[in-house]
Design an enzyme around this catalytic site. Structure first.
Site, PDB file in Angstrom:
ATOM      1  N   GLY A  66       0.801  -1.198   0.000  1.00  0.00           N
ATOM      2  CA  GLY A  66       0.000   0.000   0.000  1.00  0.00           C
ATOM      3  C   GLY A  66       0.840   1.257   0.000  1.00  0.00           C
ATOM      4  N   GLU A 131       2.343  -1.786   8.517  1.00  0.00           N
ATOM      5  CA  GLU A 131       3.404  -2.653   8.039  1.00  0.00           C
ATOM      6  C   GLU A 131       4.630  -2.449   8.915  1.00  0.00           C
ATOM      7  OE1 GLU A 131       4.064  -2.157   3.875  1.00  0.00           O
ATOM      8  OE2 GLU A 131       2.007  -2.625   3.323  1.00  0.00           O
ATOM      9  N   HIS A 253      13.988  -7.020   0.749  1.00  0.00           N
ATOM     10  CA  HIS A 253      12.680  -7.352   1.309  1.00  0.00           C
ATOM     11  C   HIS A 253      12.815  -8.691   2.022  1.00  0.00           C
ATOM     12  CE1 HIS A 253       8.454  -8.017   1.922  1.00  0.00           C
ATOM     13  NE2 HIS A 253       8.207  -6.808   1.446  1.00  0.00           N
ATOM     14  N   ARG A 302      12.329  -3.316   8.082  1.00  0.00           N
ATOM     15  CA  ARG A 302      12.730  -4.365   7.144  1.00  0.00           C
ATOM     16  C   ARG A 302      14.187  -4.790   7.312  1.00  0.00           C
ATOM     17  NH1 ARG A 302       9.667  -2.348   1.597  1.00  0.00           N
ATOM     18  NH2 ARG A 302       7.613  -3.141   2.163  1.00  0.00           N
ATOM     19  N   HIS A 363      15.308  -5.452  -3.051  1.00  0.00           N
ATOM     20  CA  HIS A 363      13.964  -4.908  -3.228  1.00  0.00           C
ATOM     21  C   HIS A 363      13.962  -3.424  -3.583  1.00  0.00           C
ATOM     22  CE1 HIS A 363       9.679  -4.486  -2.728  1.00  0.00           C
ATOM     23  NE2 HIS A 363       9.798  -3.677  -1.698  1.00  0.00           N
ATOM     24  N   ARG A 398      14.425   2.220   4.143  1.00  0.00           N
ATOM     25  CA  ARG A 398      13.105   2.771   3.827  1.00  0.00           C
ATOM     26  C   ARG A 398      12.028   2.186   4.735  1.00  0.00           C
ATOM     27  NH1 ARG A 398       8.772   1.065   0.301  1.00  0.00           N
ATOM     28  NH2 ARG A 398      10.016  -0.800  -0.150  1.00  0.00           N
TER      29      ARG A 398
END
Length: 863
Positions: A66, A131, A253, A302, A363, A398
């Site tokens: 999203g 997330e 990722h 992440r 990623h 990120r």
């Protein structure tokens, strides 16, 4: 920059041209939004949009989770900033993060206005989830887990409806075209592949070239990126002479569908939105691997999750772990994650009955082409947006779902800047610089294997050094390679891999997505030293630089206005070296003052506010009022805001209820500040020290100004200021209605009693100054009335009457009769101020204003 610094790859000369005001390369969310925003801001502006594949393909279409924005009533931009900064591991640009979070909600609303249909709850409100790294539900999604596809659909539809956007599909961008005289970018060469309407190499001519080419995941053996993501935009920018920054921070990722040990290329993404809904990571024995690793567990940032998975795989000698989702049930899977469900089943895995095998894969590139807050690179005419750009939003890692938002927000800023200040087309465009050899396409597999082995989730200095050497050897092919799409892509891929490897080798610490097994801890001094790489011919130059303070332009303008109004220094052959001072941007002196003041509070021990850290959670966000505890005149609000901004690293919202110079009453709210509670309390004392001190001076000045109201005389200060705070003290006097006398020893000649003694008389001293500095204002201090005529005869423009009683002041005013300005100083009190002013003097000099005014009582109250 001169055109000679550019290098280019071998390609045929352009056989066709197309013209536009802006050329955009890339058709993801960043490129499409830039083109749309620009044409809708201009009445006649024309855009040529170039895409390597079809308009509807690209990384955006693959985005599952999203787009993050603080849309919920219980959320807010500051909380979004805090999460972004924490994930970024100290490498984010505070201003960029502030812009992203504050402008993000409107950017998302604009996307919705185009027709993008996001999932809604039963009340019709946006359905929001969270997330990794987010501490609030702020991720909007569409089609369950098909967010990117829906965004791409809406943007493509809008672009196709605009007649002033021309689309060139199936085109790979080659190199920037330059003005041969000034070096400005005037477009790009590109090659249209067989399926395009044009054919072969051509040129897009435009005075503004915007790179929106996406990422570089194809430099690794396993990636979530599509096959077109070979780093073309990064390589083009590097050959054009642009600086690239933070390239070592490649985000892997953590949960990509594991397809076996021999799988290569693009791998299916398994969105962390699954973990946001309750999925969790386990090893082959079913043990939860994220327990006790991070306070957010499976929803840790992440880099933390990817690193934990990599270490688990190394310890257990396996090449994947598992994601447990069987407790979701069929309804949740089919409603919320239909795309992932179909992807898993197409590879023989049924998440309803099986754990999902996952492993990290390349990623997202948090770094890229260095740009300013409006997307401009250091090369005139060249802009960048989206994953290819380094705005400073992502830092070392990120935060999930910030990438789509970054593309929206910064596309709008570029479009706005170009619409308001269009680039000028200065002349003929051509390719310039030396030609770099092309690389054999067969080397690409080797490059990918090397990068995955030595620049993956866990790195070592030894491995990176070997990687740099090996990649460097591949850059010199044994034989000439003919131009073509495969050779161009292979050359770009190797160029970008070399730049990434050089940056990673240069950063000798672990931070964010850059993890060194041989130096597993971060080095605090490197937190503010970003790595910059650039091409000079075929040589990669790597440097690190101290990160400059990044502040909102409006605050910078306020701070600049407070600074001492001094000219840059000219030659001074007799000046002694120890009195040579650094000259920087005016506001920088205030930044330095704030840093020194904060350092006094954060000097010993762990250099933190130990009480605050021990008692308050790191992610708690609160609002506080800065409140007057007494009547007075306020001064120093920009300095207080600077303190909060500095401590919070931009994760702050400030609104002011009053302006500097306003009168305030006891209990008035001066400003409202929202930030992390820890930051508010850490900044409190320094902010209040400056604010109470300056407001005290302004309040005292206002009292004197009121005392002489109606007389025509003005209250002014002296150089009796607090060491290091002269600019602030004198600014506070202005806030109180007073005026400033001399700032320093060089802005006017002032003859005092000791000068008279040393020079042999008033006239002699005045003549000496006039001879040496004929253009400077000239003032003479006298303590007897018989000295006045000598001063006037010598050319004094202002006479300072030191310790003259009222009757002598009256006599002096009559004697001078308007031939010079007069100042009364010494022995002044508020009781006699009006009488002194009525004598006709021009100024009352009150050294006590900046020397000994009591502070105004001001406090910080948490709400």
């Amino acid at each position: 920059m001169t055109p000679a610094r550019q290098t280019r790859i071998e390609a045929p000369e352009p056989g066709w041209t197309v013209h536009a005001d802006v050329a955009v390369v890339g058709s993801g969310i960043a490129g499409l939004s830039t083109a749309l925003r620009y044409v809708r801001r201009t009445g006649t502006g024309r855009v040529v949009l170039v895409t390597k594949d079809r308009l509807s393909t690209g990384s955006t279409a693959y985005a599952q989770g999203g787009i993050a924005a603080a849309m919920a009533p219980e959320d807010g931009p500051v909380a979004h900033m805090v999460d972004t900064l924490l994930a970024g591991a100290g490498m984010c640009d505070p201003h960029a993060v502030h812009v992203l979070a504050t402008e993000g909600p409107d950017a998302l609303r604009w996307l919705i206005s185009l027709g993008a249909e996001f999932d809604r709850d039963d009340d019709g409100e946006l359905s929001l989830t969270r997330e990794g790294g987010h501490r609030a539900d702020r991720v909007a999604h569409a089609g369950g887990d098909a967010t990117g596809a829906e965004i791409q659909r809406a943007l493509v539809q809008a672009v196709l409806s605009e007649e002033r956007i021309e689309v060139v599909e199936h085109a790979v961008a080659l190199d920037a075209l330059r003005d041969p005289d000034g070096g400005a970018v005037l477009g790009a060469t590109l090659h249209v592949m067989g399926e395009g309407e044009r054919d072969g190499v051509g040129a897009v001519l435009a005075p503004a070239l915007v790179l929106a080419t996406g990422g570089m995941g194809q430099i690794f053996a396993a990636t979530t990126n599509p096959t077109v993501s070979t780093g073309d935009g990064l390589a083009l920018a590097a050959r054009a002479g642009a600086r690239l920054r933070d390239l070592e921070f490649i985000q892997f990722h953590p949960t990509v569908l594991w397809l076996g040990p021999d799988a290569r290329g693009r791998q299916p993404l398994v969105s962390e939105a699954l973990r946001g809904e309750g999925a969790y990571l386990v090893d082959a024995e079913g043990r939860r691997i994220m327990e006790g690793v991070h306070e957010l567990g499976d929803l840790a940032p992440r880099d933390v999750v990817a690193r934990t998975i990599a270490r688990t795989m190394a310890e257990q000698d396996t090449d994947h772990v598992f994601l447990e989702t069987r407790h979701f049930g069929r309804a949740t899977w089919e409603r919320r994650f239909p795309t992932i469900l179909a992807s898993c089943r197409s590879h023989g895995i049924d998440p309803l009955t099986q754990v999902i095998p996952v492993a990290p894969a390349a990623h997202y590139a948090s770094g890229g082409v260095e740009v300013d807050i409006d997307g401009r690179t250091g090369v005139p005419g060249l802009w960048a947006v989206g994953e290819v750009a380094r705005t400073g939003v992502h830092g070392a890692n990120r935060l999930a779902s910030n990438s789509l938002l970054e593309g929206l927000v910064y596309a709008d800023r570029i479009a706005d800047r170009l619409a308001r200040n269009p680039e000028r087309n200065p002349g003929t465009a051509r390719t310039t610089g030396t030609t770099a050899p092309l690389v054999d396409p067969a080397t690409s597999a080797t490059v990918r294997a090397l990068m995955s082995r030595d620049a993956g989730v866990l790195r070592t200095g030894e491995g990176l050094a070997a990687l740099v050497d090996r990649l460097g050897s591949l850059a010199t092919p044994a034989a000439h390679v003919a131009p073509g799409v495969a050779a161009w892509e292979a050359t770009n891929l190797l160029t970008v891999a070399r730049l990434v490897a050089a940056a990673a080798l240069h950063r000798t610490e672990s931070r964010g997505a850059h993890q060194r097994a041989d130096t597993p801890e971060p080095r605090p001094e490197l937190r503010v030293r970003p790595v910059v790489v650039r091409l000079e011919g075929d040589t990669i130059v790597t440097t690190d630089e101290i990160r400059e303070a990044s502040l909102p332009p409006a605050l910078v303008a306020e701070l600049d206005a407070i600074a001492l109004p001094l000219a840059q220094p000219g030659p001074a052959p007799e000046a002694r070296a120890e009195f040579t001072l650094p000259w920087t941007a005016p506001h920088q002196s205030h930044v330095d003052t704030v840093r020194r003041a904060l350092a006094e509070d954060l000097t010993a021990g762990p250099r933190i506010d130990v009480t605050t850290v021990a008692t308050i959670p790191a992610d708690q966000v609160r609002t506080a009022h800065v409140v007057a505890r007494a009547d007075g005149t306020v001064s120093g609000l920009p300095l207080a805001e600077l303190v909060f901004w500095t401590v919070a690293e931009g994760a702050v919202e400030v609104s002011r209820a009053v302006r500097d110079g306003d009168p305030v009453k006891r209990g008035d709210v001066l400003m409202t500040v929202t930030a992390r509670t820890r930051d508010l309390l850490t900044a409190e004392r320094t902010a209040l020290n400056l604010l109470t001190h300056m407001s005290g001076i302004a309040t005292a000045t206002r009292t004197w100004v009121d005392a002489v109201a109606g007389t025509g005389a003005r209250i002014r200060d002296s150089r009796k200021t607090t060491p290091g705070l002269r600019a602030l003290d004198k600014y506070a006097v202005r806030c109180g209605g007073g005026v400033n006398h001399r700032y320093c020893l060089s802005d006017a000649g002032l003859v005092k009693d000791n000068h008279v003694v040393a020079a042999g008389g008033v006239a002699e001293a005045v003549r000496a100054i006039r001879a040496r500095f004929p253009d400077l204002p000239l003032e003479v201090e006298v303590d007897r009335i018989d000295q006045i005529e000598d001063a006037l005869s010598a050319g004094a423009e202002e006479i300072l009457l030191d310790n003259f009683p009222v009757e002598r002041l009256t006599e002096a005013v009559a004697l001078v009769d308007g031939r010079a300005r007069l100042e009364s100083s010494g022995g002044l009190t508020l009781d006699v101020a009006a009488d002194v002013a009525r004598t006709g003097v021009d100024y009352l000099a009150v050294g006590a204003l900046t020397h000994s005014s009591p502070a105004l009582d001001i406090a910080l109250d948490l709400l």
